[in-house]
Design a protein around this motif. Structure first.
Motif, PDB file in Angstrom:
ATOM      1  N   GLY A 209       0.808  -1.211   0.000  1.00 40.33           N
ATOM      2  CA  GLY A 209       0.000   0.000   0.000  1.00 40.33           C
ATOM      3  C   GLY A 209       0.842   1.262   0.000  1.00 40.33           C
ATOM      4  N   LEU A 210       1.969   1.250   0.714  1.00 40.80           N
ATOM      5  CA  LEU A 210       2.884   2.398   0.684  1.00 40.80           C
ATOM      6  C   LEU A 210       3.419   2.631  -0.727  1.00 40.80           C
ATOM      7  CD1 LEU A 210       4.997   1.961   3.962  1.00 40.80           C
ATOM      8  CD2 LEU A 210       2.989   3.410   3.604  1.00 40.80           C
ATOM      9  N   ARG A 211       3.736   1.541  -1.412  1.00 40.89           N
ATOM     10  CA  ARG A 211       4.238   1.654  -2.783  1.00 40.89           C
ATOM     11  C   ARG A 211       3.193   2.311  -3.686  1.00 40.89           C
ATOM     12  NH1 ARG A 211       8.778   2.312  -5.170  1.00 40.89           N
ATOM     13  NH2 ARG A 211       7.521   4.193  -5.410  1.00 40.89           N
ATOM     14  N   ARG A 212       1.945   1.871  -3.573  1.00 41.76           N
ATOM     15  CA  ARG A 212       0.879   2.440  -4.408  1.00 41.76           C
ATOM     16  C   ARG A 212       0.663   3.918  -4.083  1.00 41.76           C
ATOM     17  NH1 ARG A 212      -1.579  -2.532  -3.138  1.00 41.76           N
ATOM     18  NH2 ARG A 212      -2.839  -1.502  -1.524  1.00 41.76           N
ATOM     19  N   ALA A 213       0.667   4.255  -2.796  1.00 45.29           N
ATOM     20  CA  ALA A 213       0.437   5.649  -2.403  1.00 45.29           C
ATOM     21  C   ALA A 213       1.564   6.551  -2.881  1.00 45.29           C
ATOM     22  CB  ALA A 213       0.277   5.743  -0.887  1.00 45.29           C
ATOM     23  N   CYS A 214       2.800   6.070  -2.787  1.00 46.06           N
ATOM     24  CA  CYS A 214       3.932   6.863  -3.282  1.00 46.06           C
ATOM     25  C   CYS A 214       3.828   7.065  -4.798  1.00 46.06           C
ATOM     26  CB  CYS A 214       5.247   6.172  -2.921  1.00 46.06           C
ATOM     27  SG  CYS A 214       5.696   6.305  -1.179  1.00 46.06           S
ATOM     28  N   ASP A 215       3.501   6.026  -5.519  1.00 49.25           N
ATOM     29  CA  ASP A 215       3.352   6.140  -6.973  1.00 49.25           C
ATOM     30  C   ASP A 215       2.259   7.151  -7.329  1.00 49.25           C
ATOM     31  OD1 ASP A 215       5.327   4.258  -7.306  1.00 49.25           O
ATOM     32  OD2 ASP A 215       3.942   2.581  -7.641  1.00 49.25           O
ATOM     33  N   LYS A 216       1.176   7.124  -6.590  1.00 50.22           N
ATOM     34  CA  LYS A 216       0.045   8.017  -6.875  1.00 50.22           C
ATOM     35  C   LYS A 216       0.430   9.483  -6.699  1.00 50.22           C
ATOM     36  CE  LYS A 216      -4.669   9.049  -5.325  1.00 50.22           C
ATOM     37  NZ  LYS A 216      -5.772   8.662  -4.387  1.00 50.22           N
ATOM     38  N   HIS A 217       1.268   9.771  -5.698  1.00 46.40           N
ATOM     39  CA  HIS A 217       1.553  11.169  -5.363  1.00 46.40           C
ATOM     40  C   HIS A 217       2.970  11.609  -5.732  1.00 46.40           C
ATOM     41  CE1 HIS A 217      -2.246  11.810  -3.307  1.00 46.40           C
ATOM     42  NE2 HIS A 217      -2.097  10.638  -2.700  1.00 46.40           N
ATOM     43  N   GLY A 218       3.705  10.807  -6.489  1.00 51.61           N
ATOM     44  CA  GLY A 218       5.043  11.201  -6.910  1.00 51.61           C
ATOM     45  C   GLY A 218       6.044  11.274  -5.776  1.00 51.61           C
ATOM     46  N   ALA A 219       5.834  10.464  -4.738  1.00 50.99           N
ATOM     47  CA  ALA A 219       6.769  10.412  -3.609  1.00 50.99           C
ATOM     48  C   ALA A 219       7.705   9.222  -3.775  1.00 50.99           C
ATOM     49  CB  ALA A 219       5.997  10.296  -2.297  1.00 50.99           C
ATOM     50  N   LEU A 220       8.878   9.319  -3.179  1.00 51.55           N
ATOM     51  CA  LEU A 220       9.841   8.224  -3.233  1.00 51.55           C
ATOM     52  C   LEU A 220       9.665   7.325  -2.009  1.00 51.55           C
ATOM     53  CD1 LEU A 220      13.102  10.036  -4.428  1.00 51.55           C
ATOM     54  CD2 LEU A 220      11.289   8.971  -5.795  1.00 51.55           C
ATOM     55  N   LEU A 221       9.766   6.026  -2.235  1.00 51.89           N
ATOM     56  CA  LEU A 221       9.693   5.051  -1.155  1.00 51.89           C
ATOM     57  C   LEU A 221      11.108   4.622  -0.792  1.00 51.89           C
ATOM     58  CD1 LEU A 221       7.993   3.243   0.703  1.00 51.89           C
ATOM     59  CD2 LEU A 221       7.898   1.563  -1.155  1.00 51.89           C
ATOM     60  N   ILE A 222      11.489   4.891   0.458  1.00 53.05           N
ATOM     61  CA  ILE A 222      12.822   4.557   0.961  1.00 53.05           C
ATOM     62  C   ILE A 222      12.700   3.375   1.914  1.00 53.05           C
ATOM     63  CG2 ILE A 222      14.843   5.383   2.228  1.00 53.05           C
ATOM     64  CD1 ILE A 222      13.902   8.269   1.565  1.00 53.05           C
ATOM     65  N   PHE A 223      13.438   2.318   1.638  1.00 48.78           N
ATOM     66  CA  PHE A 223      13.527   1.198   2.573  1.00 48.78           C
ATOM     67  C   PHE A 223      14.830   1.321   3.360  1.00 48.78           C
ATOM     68  CE2 PHE A 223      10.710  -2.510   0.895  1.00 48.78           C
ATOM     69  CZ  PHE A 223       9.583  -1.711   1.014  1.00 48.78           C
ATOM     70  N   ASP A 224      14.705   1.470   4.666  1.00 47.84           N
ATOM     71  CA  ASP A 224      15.864   1.442   5.556  1.00 47.84           C
ATOM     72  C   ASP A 224      16.154  -0.024   5.879  1.00 47.84           C
ATOM     73  OD1 ASP A 224      17.572   1.321   7.737  1.00 47.84           O
ATOM     74  OD2 ASP A 224      16.684   3.047   8.764  1.00 47.84           O
ATOM     75  N   GLU A 225      17.161  -0.569   5.190  1.00 47.13           N
ATOM     76  CA  GLU A 225      17.556  -1.964   5.407  1.00 47.13           C
ATOM     77  C   GLU A 225      18.925  -2.042   6.095  1.00 47.13           C
ATOM     78  OE1 GLU A 225      16.389  -5.249   3.725  1.00 47.13           O
ATOM     79  OE2 GLU A 225      15.171  -4.486   2.056  1.00 47.13           O
ATOM     80  N   VAL A 226      19.190  -1.036   6.916  1.00 44.89           N
ATOM     81  CA  VAL A 226      20.455  -1.015   7.655  1.00 44.89           C
ATOM     82  C   VAL A 226      20.581  -2.271   8.520  1.00 44.89           C
ATOM     83  CG1 VAL A 226      21.733   0.178   9.468  1.00 44.89           C
ATOM     84  CG2 VAL A 226      20.735   1.478   7.583  1.00 44.89           C
ATOM     85  N   GLN A 227      19.476  -2.657   9.189  1.00 39.94           N
ATOM     86  CA  GLN A 227      19.520  -3.828  10.064  1.00 39.94           C
ATOM     87  C   GLN A 227      19.035  -5.100   9.369  1.00 39.94           C
ATOM     88  OE1 GLN A 227      18.461  -4.946  14.721  1.00 39.94           O
ATOM     89  NE2 GLN A 227      18.269  -2.879  13.986  1.00 39.94           N
ATOM     90  N   THR A 228      18.100  -4.973   8.432  1.00 36.53           N
ATOM     91  CA  THR A 228      17.528  -6.152   7.786  1.00 36.53           C
ATOM     92  C   THR A 228      18.338  -6.636   6.591  1.00 36.53           C
ATOM     93  OG1 THR A 228      16.102  -4.753   6.411  1.00 36.53           O
ATOM     94  CG2 THR A 228      15.174  -5.587   8.472  1.00 36.53           C
ATOM     95  N   GLY A 229      19.256  -5.820   6.107  1.00 37.81           N
ATOM     96  CA  GLY A 229      19.941  -6.128   4.856  1.00 37.81           C
ATOM     97  C   GLY A 229      21.101  -7.089   4.990  1.00 37.81           C
ATOM     98  N   VAL A 230      21.635  -7.484   3.837  1.00 34.94           N
ATOM     99  CA  VAL A 230      22.814  -8.348   3.717  1.00 34.94           C
ATOM    100  C   VAL A 230      22.557  -9.708   4.383  1.00 34.94           C
ATOM    101  CG1 VAL A 230      25.344  -8.411   3.807  1.00 34.94           C
ATOM    102  CG2 VAL A 230      24.182  -6.213   3.796  1.00 34.94           C
ATOM    103  N   GLY A 231      21.445 -10.317   3.977  1.00 35.75           N
ATOM    104  CA  GLY A 231      21.146 -11.684   4.358  1.00 35.75           C
ATOM    105  C   GLY A 231      20.431 -11.872   5.670  1.00 35.75           C
ATOM    106  N   ARG A 232      20.251 -10.836   6.446  1.00 33.15           N
ATOM    107  CA  ARG A 232      19.729 -10.966   7.803  1.00 33.15           C
ATOM    108  C   ARG A 232      18.364 -11.664   7.851  1.00 33.15           C
ATOM    109  NH1 ARG A 232      21.604 -11.760  12.387  1.00 33.15           N
ATOM    110  NH2 ARG A 232      23.352 -10.485  11.633  1.00 33.15           N
ATOM    111  N   THR A 233      17.493 -11.395   6.886  1.00 31.92           N
ATOM    112  CA  THR A 233      16.140 -11.958   6.935  1.00 31.92           C
ATOM    113  C   THR A 233      15.988 -13.204   6.064  1.00 31.92           C
ATOM    114  OG1 THR A 233      15.291 -10.593   5.123  1.00 31.92           O
ATOM    115  CG2 THR A 233      15.161  -9.673   7.358  1.00 31.92           C
ATOM    116  N   GLY A 234      17.070 -13.660   5.438  1.00 25.72           N
ATOM    117  CA  GLY A 234      17.015 -14.878   4.634  1.00 25.72           C
ATOM    118  C   GLY A 234      17.072 -14.645   3.140  1.00 25.72           C
TER     119      GLY A 234
END
Length: 409
Positions: A209-234
């Motif tokens: 839903g965040l992705r759709r809302a950002c697309d609708k209003h020309g906003a950028l979606l930022i994922f903070d994967e500082v902790q989840t990134g580089v294999g942490r979640t599988g």
């Protein structure tokens, strides 16, 4: 030069008191074990706060450190270097991104992402489009901008006026987010799993839903994967599990396995709004850090390593389930991959720190995420024997803690 003798007391004498470290001083680490200055061993379920994803003193990373250390450590941002170019190519090949900006930490990567989002919006739509939507209990770093965007007011209070145009909404509440995201929103920043906020995974429908809302209003979606990134979640990055692609992604922590490095990843069209001199860094992308991170990326992107994350995740959850049933302890066990939270029930309300301290006394390093959540973020390749022994020590520690509580009552 004579060696200066230090102890835990030295911290209180010479350090700015923004931390309250444990009573012991770690001195050496190998794999998933750490030894303190007294020689006591600990099993490490904290991973330096989700950082040492390949454990301590990994031989492949030591080899890279020595080889690159004999060549070139630092050259400055007036030049490029081969290691950082190879690292950028690996990361863009693995992800949606076309361009990379390297920094020294997750906070710096998020600072760059937020500045880029505002620059892009102002360039594209005009000066009024500066709104940033974030979520309560989120954590995005300790720079003044990122701490203001983060959803924990205690970290931003007492420093004077904060940057304007920032709204904090309930995490996983799509209706409120859709209502708030509008023509003046330049960016939405979200953690796929809130780490510091209690190890709370995002609902797939929330991110969609965040992705759709950002697309609708020309906003950028930022994922903070500082902790989840580089294999942490599988998966290498968590967005790959959700099937939702951000416009900007930030990564750090495990990227250098302890060597300070962060990165902001984005598309070519968005990256072009950062021209020469608009943003920068002295140390970011230095050849020593980039060499180590390149080998980290190569090792962790191996499918067998990522498959092993799920096996260890199941083992940790099974241990927690068993301990929780024995002591009637947990309200919920949650998380993705090897970012796991165990929320204490009302019987143990506000006692997460007590459990952490009892575990340390029994030879276990672990984390909390607020006063009621035990957090586990160990090495992605933690030996199963260490994992099992660590939980035997944790169970012993909790037994001692429960016994002590029973006596005092």
């Amino acid at each position: 030069m004579s060696e200066i003798k230090v102890s835990r007391d030295t911290f209180d004498e010479v350090m700015v008191p923004v931390f309250s470290p444990a009573s012991f001083v770690p001195e050496k680490g190998r794999g998933s074990r750490v030894w303190d200055t007294e020689g006591k061993d600990y099993i490490d379920f904290a991973g330096g706060i989700a950082v040492t994803a390949l454990g301590h003193a990994h031989p492949e990373l030591l080899k890279v450190l020595h080889e690159q250390g004999e060549k070139l450590w630092h050259i400055g941002n007036g030049y490029t270097n081969a290691p950082v170019l190879r690292l950028a190519k690996r990361l863009t090949d693995l992800t949606f991104a076309d361009r990379a900006f390297f920094a020294n930490s997750g906070a710096e990567a998020n600072e760059a992402a937020l500045k880029l989002a505002r620059r892009y919006a102002i360039d594209t739509f005009g000066p009024e489009k500066i709104g940033i939507v974030s979520f309560t209990q989120s954590f995005h770093g300790r720079t003044f901008f990122t701490v203001s965007v983060g959803g924990q007011p205690k970290y931003a209070e007492g420093f004077g006026p904060q940057p304007q145009g920032i709204r904090h909404l309930p995490y996983n509440d799509l209706a409120k987010a859709v209502e708030a995201i509008g023509p003046d929103t330049c960016a939405v920043i979200v953690e796929p799993v809130q780490g510091e906020g209690g190890v709370l995974p995002a609902d797939p429908a929330f991110l969609e839903g965040l992705r759709r809302a950002c697309d609708k209003h020309g906003a950028l979606l930022i994922f903070d994967e500082v902790q989840t990134g580089v294999g942490r979640t599988g998966t290498f990055y968590a967005y790959m599990q959700y099937g939702v692609t951000p416009d900007i992604l930030t990564s750090a922590k495990a990227l250098g396995n302890g060597f300070p490095i962060g990165v902001m990843l984005t598309t070519e069209a968005i990256a072009n709004h950062f021209s020469v001199g608009v943003h920068g860094t002295t140390y970011g992308g230095n050849p020593l850090g980039a060499s180590i991170a390149e080998r980290v990326v190569e090792l962790i992107s191996d499918p067998t390593v990522l498959a092993g994350v799920e096996a260890r995740s199941r083992a940790i959850k099974a241990h927690l389930q068993r301990i929780g049933e024995r002591f009637n302890m947990f309200r919920e066990i949650r998380g993705r991959g090897l970012l796991i939270g165990a929320e204490l029930n009302d019987t143990y309300k506000d006692r997460a720190k007590d459990v952490l301290n009892a575990a340390a006394a029994n030879g276990v390093i672990m984390l909390i995420a607020g006063p009621n959540v035990l957090r586990f973020a160990p090495s992605l390749i933690m030996p199963m024997a260490d994992l099992d022994e660590g939980f035997a020590r944790i169970e012993q520690a909790i037994g001692q803690l429960v016994g002590a509580s029973a006596v005092t009552r």
